[in-house]
Design a protein around this motif. Structure first.
Motif, PDB file in Angstrom:
ATOM      1  N   VAL A   2      10.472 -24.891  21.278  1.00 35.00           N
ATOM      2  CA  VAL A   2      11.863 -24.697  20.903  1.00 35.00           C
ATOM      3  C   VAL A   2      12.736 -24.845  22.139  1.00 35.00           C
ATOM      4  N   GLN A   3      13.898 -25.432  21.960  1.00 33.67           N
ATOM      5  CA  GLN A   3      14.888 -25.533  23.023  1.00 33.67           C
ATOM      6  C   GLN A   3      16.070 -24.640  22.680  1.00 33.67           C
ATOM      7  N   LEU A   4      16.591 -23.965  23.712  1.00 30.64           N
ATOM      8  CA  LEU A   4      17.624 -22.957  23.500  1.00 30.64           C
ATOM      9  C   LEU A   4      18.863 -23.290  24.323  1.00 30.64           C
ATOM     10  N   VAL A   5      20.025 -23.157  23.713  1.00 28.84           N
ATOM     11  CA  VAL A   5      21.288 -23.407  24.400  1.00 28.84           C
ATOM     12  C   VAL A   5      22.238 -22.255  24.115  1.00 28.84           C
ATOM     13  N   GLU A   6      22.635 -21.547  25.183  1.00 29.14           N
ATOM     14  CA  GLU A   6      23.561 -20.426  25.046  1.00 29.14           C
ATOM     15  C   GLU A   6      25.012 -20.914  25.152  1.00 29.14           C
ATOM     16  N   SER A   7      25.903 -20.157  24.549  1.00 31.24           N
ATOM     17  CA  SER A   7      27.338 -20.416  24.665  1.00 31.24           C
ATOM     18  C   SER A   7      28.089 -19.108  24.422  1.00 31.24           C
ATOM     19  N   GLY A   8      29.381 -19.138  24.736  1.00 31.07           N
ATOM     20  CA  GLY A   8      30.219 -17.976  24.451  1.00 31.07           C
ATOM     21  C   GLY A   8      30.552 -17.109  25.638  1.00 31.07           C
ATOM     22  N   GLY A   9      29.976 -17.395  26.789  1.00 30.70           N
ATOM     23  CA  GLY A   9      30.285 -16.606  27.967  1.00 30.70           C
ATOM     24  C   GLY A   9      31.706 -16.869  28.457  1.00 30.70           C
ATOM     25  N   GLY A  10      32.137 -16.028  29.392  1.00 33.22           N
ATOM     26  CA  GLY A  10      33.470 -16.199  29.944  1.00 33.22           C
ATOM     27  C   GLY A  10      33.929 -14.947  30.645  1.00 33.22           C
ATOM     28  N   LEU A  11      35.247 -14.893  30.867  1.00 33.18           N
ATOM     29  CA  LEU A  11      35.871 -13.755  31.541  1.00 33.18           C
ATOM     30  C   LEU A  11      36.482 -12.837  30.488  1.00 33.18           C
ATOM     31  N   VAL A  12      36.184 -11.550  30.585  1.00 32.34           N
ATOM     32  CA  VAL A  12      36.700 -10.576  29.627  1.00 32.34           C
ATOM     33  C   VAL A  12      37.091  -9.311  30.394  1.00 32.34           C
ATOM     34  N   GLN A  13      38.116  -8.641  29.926  1.00 31.46           N
ATOM     35  CA  GLN A  13      38.532  -7.395  30.562  1.00 31.46           C
ATOM     36  C   GLN A  13      37.630  -6.239  30.142  1.00 31.46           C
ATOM     37  N   ALA A  23      21.755 -21.324  20.309  1.00 34.82           N
ATOM     38  CA  ALA A  23      21.335 -22.295  19.305  1.00 34.82           C
ATOM     39  C   ALA A  23      19.937 -22.787  19.639  1.00 34.82           C
ATOM     40  N   ALA A  24      19.075 -22.779  18.638  1.00 38.98           N
ATOM     41  CA  ALA A  24      17.690 -23.202  18.821  1.00 38.98           C
ATOM     42  C   ALA A  24      17.432 -24.512  18.093  1.00 38.98           C
ATOM     43  N   SER A  25      16.600 -25.340  18.686  1.00 39.69           N
ATOM     44  CA  SER A  25      16.250 -26.621  18.069  1.00 39.69           C
ATOM     45  C   SER A  25      15.061 -26.435  17.142  1.00 39.69           C
ATOM     46  N   GLY A  26      14.839 -27.410  16.256  1.00 36.67           N
ATOM     47  CA  GLY A  26      13.636 -27.458  15.448  1.00 36.67           C
ATOM     48  C   GLY A  26      13.734 -26.723  14.128  1.00 36.67           C
ATOM     49  N   ARG A  27      12.644 -26.872  13.337  1.00 33.21           N
ATOM     50  CA  ARG A  27      12.613 -26.313  11.985  1.00 33.21           C
ATOM     51  C   ARG A  27      11.805 -25.040  11.887  1.00 33.21           C
ATOM     52  N   THR A  28      11.327 -24.548  13.053  1.00 31.95           N
ATOM     53  CA  THR A  28      10.444 -23.386  13.016  1.00 31.95           C
ATOM     54  C   THR A  28      11.059 -22.165  13.696  1.00 31.95           C
ATOM     55  N   PHE A  29      12.388 -22.140  13.741  1.00 34.58           N
ATOM     56  CA  PHE A  29      13.076 -21.038  14.420  1.00 34.58           C
ATOM     57  C   PHE A  29      12.636 -19.691  13.855  1.00 34.58           C
ATOM     58  N   PHE A  30      12.404 -19.625  12.563  1.00 33.79           N
ATOM     59  CA  PHE A  30      12.064 -18.365  11.908  1.00 33.79           C
ATOM     60  C   PHE A  30      10.704 -17.818  12.358  1.00 33.79           C
ATOM     61  N   THR A  31       9.922 -18.613  13.083  1.00 35.00           N
ATOM     62  CA  THR A  31       8.616 -18.165  13.574  1.00 35.00           C
ATOM     63  C   THR A  31       8.694 -17.555  14.970  1.00 35.00           C
ATOM     64  N   TYR A  32       9.900 -17.516  15.526  1.00 34.69           N
ATOM     65  CA  TYR A  32      10.083 -16.996  16.880  1.00 34.69           C
ATOM     66  C   TYR A  32      10.799 -15.650  16.862  1.00 34.69           C
ATOM     67  N   SER A  33      10.284 -14.710  17.637  1.00 34.24           N
ATOM     68  CA  SER A  33      11.043 -13.517  17.975  1.00 34.24           C
ATOM     69  C   SER A  33      11.951 -13.886  19.146  1.00 34.24           C
ATOM     70  N   MET A  34      13.120 -13.250  19.196  1.00 38.46           N
ATOM     71  CA  MET A  34      14.139 -13.650  20.164  1.00 38.46           C
ATOM     72  C   MET A  34      14.601 -12.466  21.007  1.00 38.46           C
ATOM     73  N   ALA A  35      15.202 -12.773  22.132  1.00 42.88           N
ATOM     74  CA  ALA A  35      15.714 -11.714  23.002  1.00 42.88           C
ATOM     75  C   ALA A  35      16.855 -12.247  23.859  1.00 42.88           C
ATOM     76  N   ALA A  75      18.886 -19.445   8.877  1.00 42.45           N
ATOM     77  CA  ALA A  75      19.293 -20.657   8.169  1.00 42.45           C
ATOM     78  C   ALA A  75      20.028 -21.620   9.098  1.00 42.45           C
ATOM     79  N   ARG A  76      20.656 -21.082  10.142  1.00 46.88           N
ATOM     80  CA  ARG A  76      21.434 -21.904  11.060  1.00 46.88           C
ATOM     81  C   ARG A  76      20.801 -21.995  12.448  1.00 46.88           C
ATOM     82  N   ASN A  77      19.614 -21.417  12.606  1.00 42.43           N
ATOM     83  CA  ASN A  77      18.921 -21.461  13.906  1.00 42.43           C
ATOM     84  C   ASN A  77      19.761 -20.852  15.031  1.00 42.43           C
ATOM     85  N   LEU A  78      20.359 -19.706  14.753  1.00 47.79           N
ATOM     86  CA  LEU A  78      21.233 -19.076  15.731  1.00 47.79           C
ATOM     87  C   LEU A  78      20.837 -17.620  15.951  1.00 47.79           C
TER      88      LEU A  78
END
Length: 124
Positions: A2-13, A23-35, A75-78
């Motif tokens: 699986v390939q993983l791409v993060e987004s949403g970071g930035g500067l916050v008060q 976001a994860a690639s592939g059709r087997t995302f549901f077989t992975y535990s995430m952290a 369903a969205r690999n997220l």
């Protein structure tokens, strides 16, 4: 694999909110535990939160418990990290990680797949 791409970071008060996505690639995302892990300058990579394959079981580091929420959409690999009431000490590069273990661990060595990271900076 699986390939993983993060987004949403930035500067916050301090006291504000931010939502990270992975976001994860592939059709087997549901077989992975995430952290989510984070790494501040000069410090080791630290566990933030994990979630099992179904999304029903989550675990948090004490430092973020009650403020951060991990969730996933198979369903969205997220996978998401909702960060509320952020503090200056939350400033770090945040990494998404995946493992095919049924029970996800809490150490970096427990995860085989990593994203490139997204920077979160909290201003006080």
């Amino acid at each position: 694999q699986v390939q993983l791409v993060e987004s949403g970071g930035g500067l916050v008060q301090a006291g504000g909110s931010l939502r990270l996505s992975c976001a994860a690639s592939g059709r087997t995302f549901f077989t992975y535990s995430m952290a989510w892990f984070r790494q501040a300058p000069g410090k080791e990579r630290a566990f933030v939160a994990n979630i099992n394959r179904s999304g029903r079981i989550t675990y948090y580091a004490d430092s973020v418990k009650g403020r951060f929420t991990i969730s996933r959409d198979n369903a969205r690999n997220l996978v998401y990290l909702q960060m509320n009431s952020v503090k200056a000490e939350d400033t770090a590069v945040y990494y998404c990680a995946a493992t095919q273990s049924v029970v996800p661990g809490r150490g970096p060595g427990d995860f085989s797949f990593w994203g490139q990271g997204t920077q979160v900076t909290v201003s006080s």
